[in-house]
Write an enzyme that holds these catalytic residues in place. Structure first.
Site: not given
Ligand SMILES: NC(=O)c1ccc[n+]([C@@H]2O[C@H](COP(=O)([O-])OP(=O)(O)OC[C@H]3O[C@@H](n4cnc5c(N)ncnc54)[C@H](OP(=O)(O)O)[C@@H]3O)[C@@H](O)[C@H]2O)c1
Length: 245
Positions: A135, A148
């Site tokens: 990501s 995250y």
């Protein structure tokens, strides 16, 4: 043609990826914690493309059994795509170490463990493709999702090192890093995201197929994200820490 193993197959992104692969004649193995949830997907794929599609149970956290999981598939797949991940809840992760640990294990420890087992098998065979969905959140830590983001950063760095190792070993194993920005999936359904920065799952799938057949090995899906992240990475800390992004 060799099969494609898709881990985290219940996600919208994985569904689009599976459709793209069967369209070009590749058989698929869909892996998920609850494979019974994939029955309709299997019928859909078989109707679309008359290729083999089956489902298997898989938990990315069960790292001691990843080797046995791969061996249990029979022939080692030609391509493995790891879509598994999860943002978790940043506030929970800040309060409870168990919440943070789950995010780290789901986005980093588990995928790294599985790809390590797969990479060794592909290196012995000499060929294969490993595709990891990381990501842009891993490109610079932000207050709103840094647990995250840090796990995805670790995964991105792992994929980079693995790519170099397998190339230097003289294998033809490709390692592809996918760095999506926003993607319209059930996980982002409640969020308002800028249209220009938000990709459809099919765009992720199409970018993966291009990367698999010789395109760049690190892909941002929407090219604008490469520019956005270059700017964000270049900002001095004195400015960055004041931004609410
Ligand atoms: N959507 C975005 O904007 C975006 C942006 C950048 C990167 N990503 C990444 O893209 C991937 C897919 O995201 P998404 O938006 O489609 O989210 P999602 O729907 O939450 O997909 C996550 C997938 O991971 C699976 N999973 C979670 N824990 C697992 C475990 N222990 N073992 C096996 N599978 C497990 C989930 O399976 P269950 O159905 O069993 O929960 C689900 O299939 C993730 O890696 C995410 O971090 C998403």
């Amino acid at each position: 043609m060799s099969s494609v193993l898709i881990l985290g197959a219940t996600s919208d992104m994985a569904r689009a990826i599976a459709r793209a692969y069967v369209k070009v004649g590749r058989s698929v193995i869909l892996a998920a914690r609850n494979p019974e949830r994939l029955e309709l997907d299997l019928v859909d794929l078989q109707v679309r493309a008359h290729v083999q599609a089956r489902s298997v149970g898989f938990d990315v956290l069960d790292i001691t059994h990843h080797g046995a999981f791969l061996d249990g598939l029979g022939e080692l797949p030609g391509t493995i795509v790891c879509v598994v991940g999860g943002m978790g809840d940043q506030a929970t992760s800040e309060r409870e170490v168990a919440g943070a640990e789950l995010v780290m294990r789901t986005n980093y420890v588990g995928p790294v463990a599985l790809f390590s087992e797969a990479a060794n098998r592909m290196a012995t065979r000499g060929t294969g493709t490993l595709i990891g969905i990381s990501s842009v959140a891993g490109e610079r830590g932000r207050a709103r999702n840094y647990i995250y983001g840090s796990a995805k950063a670790g995964f991105t760095v792992f994929l980079s090192g693995l790519r170099q190792r397998l190339a230097q070993a003289g294998t033809e194993v490709r390692v592809v890093t996918v760095l999506p920005g926003f993607v319209r999936t059930s996980a982002t359904a409640g969020m308002t995201t800028p249209g220009m920065l938000t990709a459809e799952p099919k765009e992720v799938a199409d970018a993966i197929l291009r990367a698999e057949s010789g395109g760049p090995e690190t892909i941002f899906v929407r090219p604008i994200w490469r520019v956005v992240m270059a700017v964000i990475r270049a900002l001095p800390e004195s400015i960055f820490k004041k931004l609410r992004i």
